[in-house]
Design an enzyme around this catalytic site. Sequence first.
Site, PDB file in Angstrom:
ATOM      1  N   LYS A  35       1.109  -1.028  -0.118  1.00 43.36           N
ATOM      2  CA  LYS A  35      -0.029  -0.020  -0.116  1.00 43.36           C
ATOM      3  C   LYS A  35       0.808   1.348  -0.291  1.00 43.36           C
ATOM      4  CE  LYS A  35      -4.058  -0.493   2.688  1.00 43.36           C
ATOM      5  NZ  LYS A  35      -4.550   0.610   3.206  1.00 43.36           N
ATOM      6  N   THR A 121     -11.764   3.656  16.045  1.00 41.53           N
ATOM      7  CA  THR A 121     -12.993   3.770  16.968  1.00 41.53           C
ATOM      8  C   THR A 121     -12.681   2.240  18.042  1.00 41.53           C
ATOM      9  OG1 THR A 121     -15.140   4.477  14.801  1.00 41.53           O
ATOM     10  CG2 THR A 121     -15.793   2.873  16.974  1.00 41.53           C
ATOM     11  N   PHE A 150     -15.955  11.253  13.068  1.00 42.71           N
ATOM     12  CA  PHE A 150     -17.101  10.740  12.216  1.00 42.71           C
ATOM     13  C   PHE A 150     -17.707  10.892  10.376  1.00 42.71           C
ATOM     14  CE2 PHE A 150     -17.192  11.900  16.574  1.00 42.71           C
ATOM     15  CZ  PHE A 150     -18.719  11.538  16.926  1.00 42.71           C
ATOM     16  N   ASN A 209     -23.053   5.830  15.888  1.00 41.46           N
ATOM     17  CA  ASN A 209     -23.434   4.561  15.291  1.00 41.46           C
ATOM     18  C   ASN A 209     -24.535   3.805  15.522  1.00 41.46           C
ATOM     19  OD1 ASN A 209     -21.071   5.639  13.073  1.00 41.46           O
ATOM     20  ND2 ASN A 209     -19.646   4.209  13.884  1.00 41.46           N
ATOM     21  N   ALA A 253     -35.672   1.837   4.197  1.00 47.00           N
ATOM     22  CA  ALA A 253     -35.328   0.482   4.032  1.00 47.00           C
ATOM     23  C   ALA A 253     -34.667   0.400   2.783  1.00 47.00           C
ATOM     24  CB  ALA A 253     -36.964   0.066   4.125  1.00 47.00           C
ATOM     25  N   GLY A 258     -24.167  -2.157   5.975  1.00 52.02           N
ATOM     26  CA  GLY A 258     -22.940  -3.160   5.664  1.00 52.02           C
ATOM     27  C   GLY A 258     -22.161  -1.817   6.472  1.00 52.02           C
ATOM     28  N   CYS A 261     -18.471  -0.573   9.487  1.00 50.52           N
ATOM     29  CA  CYS A 261     -18.716   0.538  10.547  1.00 50.52           C
ATOM     30  C   CYS A 261     -20.068   0.083  11.590  1.00 50.52           C
ATOM     31  CB  CYS A 261     -19.124   1.655  10.962  1.00 50.52           C
ATOM     32  SG  CYS A 261     -17.182   2.544  10.241  1.00 50.52           S
ATOM     33  N   LYS A 322     -22.278   0.335  -0.342  1.00 51.68           N
ATOM     34  CA  LYS A 322     -22.304   2.036  -0.444  1.00 51.68           C
ATOM     35  C   LYS A 322     -22.410   2.773  -1.350  1.00 51.68           C
ATOM     36  CE  LYS A 322     -21.192   5.457   2.775  1.00 51.68           C
ATOM     37  NZ  LYS A 322     -21.609   6.604   3.761  1.00 51.68           N
TER      38      LYS A 322
HETATM   39  P1  NAD Z   1      -9.119   0.372   7.026  1.00 49.71           P
HETATM   40  O1  NAD Z   1      -8.957  -1.432   7.144  1.00 49.71           O
HETATM   41  O2  NAD Z   1      -8.793   0.571   5.947  1.00 49.71           O
HETATM   42  O3  NAD Z   1      -7.132   0.699   7.508  1.00 49.71           O
HETATM   43  C1  NAD Z   1      -6.491   0.044   8.750  1.00 49.71           C
HETATM   44  C2  NAD Z   1      -4.813   0.004   7.913  1.00 49.71           C
HETATM   45  O4  NAD Z   1      -4.151   0.414   8.721  1.00 49.71           O
HETATM   46  C3  NAD Z   1      -4.854  -0.290   7.319  1.00 49.71           C
HETATM   47  O5  NAD Z   1      -4.612   0.251   6.168  1.00 49.71           O
HETATM   48  C4  NAD Z   1      -3.526  -1.811   8.009  1.00 49.71           C
HETATM   49  O6  NAD Z   1      -2.736  -2.209   6.539  1.00 49.71           O
HETATM   50  C5  NAD Z   1      -2.835  -0.336   9.065  1.00 49.71           C
HETATM   51  N1  NAD Z   1      -2.567  -0.875   9.667  1.00 49.71           N
HETATM   52  C6  NAD Z   1      -2.768  -2.356  10.704  1.00 49.71           C
HETATM   53  N2  NAD Z   1      -2.117  -2.705  11.194  1.00 49.71           N
HETATM   54  C7  NAD Z   1      -0.740  -1.498  11.699  1.00 49.71           C
HETATM   55  C8  NAD Z   1      -0.114  -1.976  12.267  1.00 49.71           C
HETATM   56  N3  NAD Z   1       0.869  -2.345  13.054  1.00 49.71           N
HETATM   57  N4  NAD Z   1       0.761  -0.258  11.538  1.00 49.71           N
HETATM   58  C9  NAD Z   1       0.526   0.000  10.788  1.00 49.71           C
HETATM   59  N5  NAD Z   1      -1.301   0.233   9.964  1.00 49.71           N
HETATM   60  C10 NAD Z   1      -1.645  -1.032  10.357  1.00 49.71           C
HETATM   61  O7  NAD Z   1      -9.833   1.179   7.711  1.00 49.71           O
HETATM   62  P2  NAD Z   1     -10.945   2.258   8.507  1.00 49.71           P
HETATM   63  O8  NAD Z   1     -11.814   1.659   7.747  1.00 49.71           O
HETATM   64  O9  NAD Z   1      -9.727   3.080   7.948  1.00 49.71           O
HETATM   65  O10 NAD Z   1     -10.852   2.629   9.842  1.00 49.71           O
HETATM   66  C11 NAD Z   1     -10.084   2.884  10.261  1.00 49.71           C
HETATM   67  C12 NAD Z   1     -10.440   2.997  12.175  1.00 49.71           C
HETATM   68  O11 NAD Z   1     -11.287   3.914  12.315  1.00 49.71           O
HETATM   69  C13 NAD Z   1     -11.685   2.206  13.270  1.00 49.71           C
HETATM   70  O12 NAD Z   1     -11.425   1.390  14.111  1.00 49.71           O
HETATM   71  C14 NAD Z   1     -13.093   2.418  12.127  1.00 49.71           C
HETATM   72  O13 NAD Z   1     -14.575   1.764  12.724  1.00 49.71           O
HETATM   73  C15 NAD Z   1     -12.853   3.842  12.401  1.00 49.71           C
HETATM   74  N6  NAD Z   1     -13.576   4.240  11.491  1.00 49.71           N
HETATM   75  C16 NAD Z   1     -13.343   3.991  10.330  1.00 49.71           C
HETATM   76  C17 NAD Z   1     -14.498   4.719   9.416  1.00 49.71           C
HETATM   77  C18 NAD Z   1     -15.188   3.950   7.917  1.00 49.71           C
HETATM   78  O14 NAD Z   1     -16.414   5.174   7.760  1.00 49.71           O
HETATM   79  N7  NAD Z   1     -13.970   3.719   7.821  1.00 49.71           N
HETATM   80  C19 NAD Z   1     -15.395   6.221  10.022  1.00 49.71           C
HETATM   81  C20 NAD Z   1     -14.879   6.337  11.206  1.00 49.71           C
HETATM   82  C21 NAD Z   1     -14.339   5.428  11.554  1.00 49.71           C
END
Ligand code: NAD
Length: 433
Positions: A35, A121, A150, A209, A253, A258, A261, A322
């Site tokens: 990545k 989160t 958020f 959420n 509805a 999915g 989150c 979505k």
């Molecule tokens: P994601 O899986 O897209 O990204 C997480 C990243 O962390 C990945 O690229 C992964 O390779 C990296 N990672 C994992 N372990 C690691 C490590 N030890 N060192 C360095 N990098 C590491 O996840 P996301 O959707 O970005 O969500 C991240 C957090 O944010 C979650 O807790 C999620 O609940 C929260 N969140 C997500 C959203 C959303 O819409 N996706 C919105 C608000 C909050």
Amino acid sequence: MNIGVIGTGYVGLVVGACFAESGNDVVCVDNNAEKIAKLKKGIIPIYEPGLPEIIERNAREERLTFSTDLDAAVKKSFIIFIAVGTPTSSTGAADLTAIREVAAGIGRAMDRYKVIVTKSTVPVGTTDQIREIIKKETKHHFDVVSNPEFLKQGAAVEDFMKPDRVVVGADQVHAGEILRDLYAPFVRTGRPVMLMDIRTAEMLKYAANAFLAARISFMNEIANLCEHVGANIELIRNGLASDERIGPAFLFAGVGFGGSCFPKDTLALIHTGREHEYPMKILEAVSDVNTNQSLRFIGKVRTHFGGKLSDKRIGVWGLAFKPRTNDMRDAPSLKIIESLLSDGATITAYDPEAMEEAKRVFGNRIQLATNNYACLEGADALLLVTEWQTFRNPNFDRMKSMMRQPVVFDGRNIYDPVQMRQLGFTYYGVGRI
Ligand code: NAD
């Protein structure tokens, strides 16, 4: 300000890019070397409208860099955001393995005072755990802050740049003020930076959420009853939405929620309730209704074809959880397609942005079409699963002429049942006859 963002996923990449856009020097770290290599070459691994332009500009102007080196990033940064994933574990709890790993790494790399911010989160108490993990690894002074995110995928840049509010949980006033200053450029129109204690900030994210998930399950439950009593969920939705106490958001509805989150955070909050011997009865129902919603949709397909799908060819429009994202994590399409495949159906699918992801998930078990119409060649039915804008006003005559049987299962109620029947389709929606 020098900022490190650990975890360069859907959240971390947006957070890093947007902080760079407001003038900070940001290094985005990930342990996924592939990545990071792509990002260094300017290849953006996710689809998020508006993001490539910001990344390109800030990388070119050297405010935004990418690295796999956590140690160097921590040493360089004054504020470090933890934005790694917190997926569901086998018990339903949030899996904090990556959080703990990163916290220990930050502790080992500390060389002076820093502010460590939980952006992921995480269940209540996790930021306190992060503090303890770091403390074990370093003698340097530091503060921890909870700053839940958020943003919505598909509108992430806009949400981050113009947040409804910024939540900052800090036990030290000084640390909270550092975050308030960092966010000042994003709240100039008067949106609040809400300072509170750490545990409340952590809980607030789950509450938000869970509440939104509850609205969706509530509407799905009412829609299902509408099918029994002969009422129309879309008219009910409009009636509810125009009530100022209710408002229009998250009242649609469909085939259930999915994404990465809502399902995960609902389960994690239920788990937190269990840990404290306080059963979260509403959320358990929210989760159950959601699980059943896609099964109910599949049931309609089975019933229509008399339970025999082995000789049926089904076109699926929409695979992402979505519109406006390529993310298929926990997407309803997964469960729907897997179930139809196990019934022996042949699936051809199309999504405007999630085709690469679909190839990774399904391999050659389904066919991927080059456009939405190509899905319908010889199809016995169309399943509309994700309501992308481009599916809203298709050429129905063309669709009908390509299909073996003109049957549409509209999982998002985007078509008008009366019009569809006039056009000669057999039409199934959700919560309306
Ligand atoms: P994601 O899986 O897209 O990204 C997480 C990243 O962390 C990945 O690229 C992964 O390779 C990296 N990672 C994992 N372990 C690691 C490590 N030890 N060192 C360095 N990098 C590491 O996840 P996301 O959707 O970005 O969500 C991240 C957090 O944010 C979650 O807790 C999620 O609940 C929260 N969140 C997500 C959203 C959303 O819409 N996706 C919105 C608000 C909050």
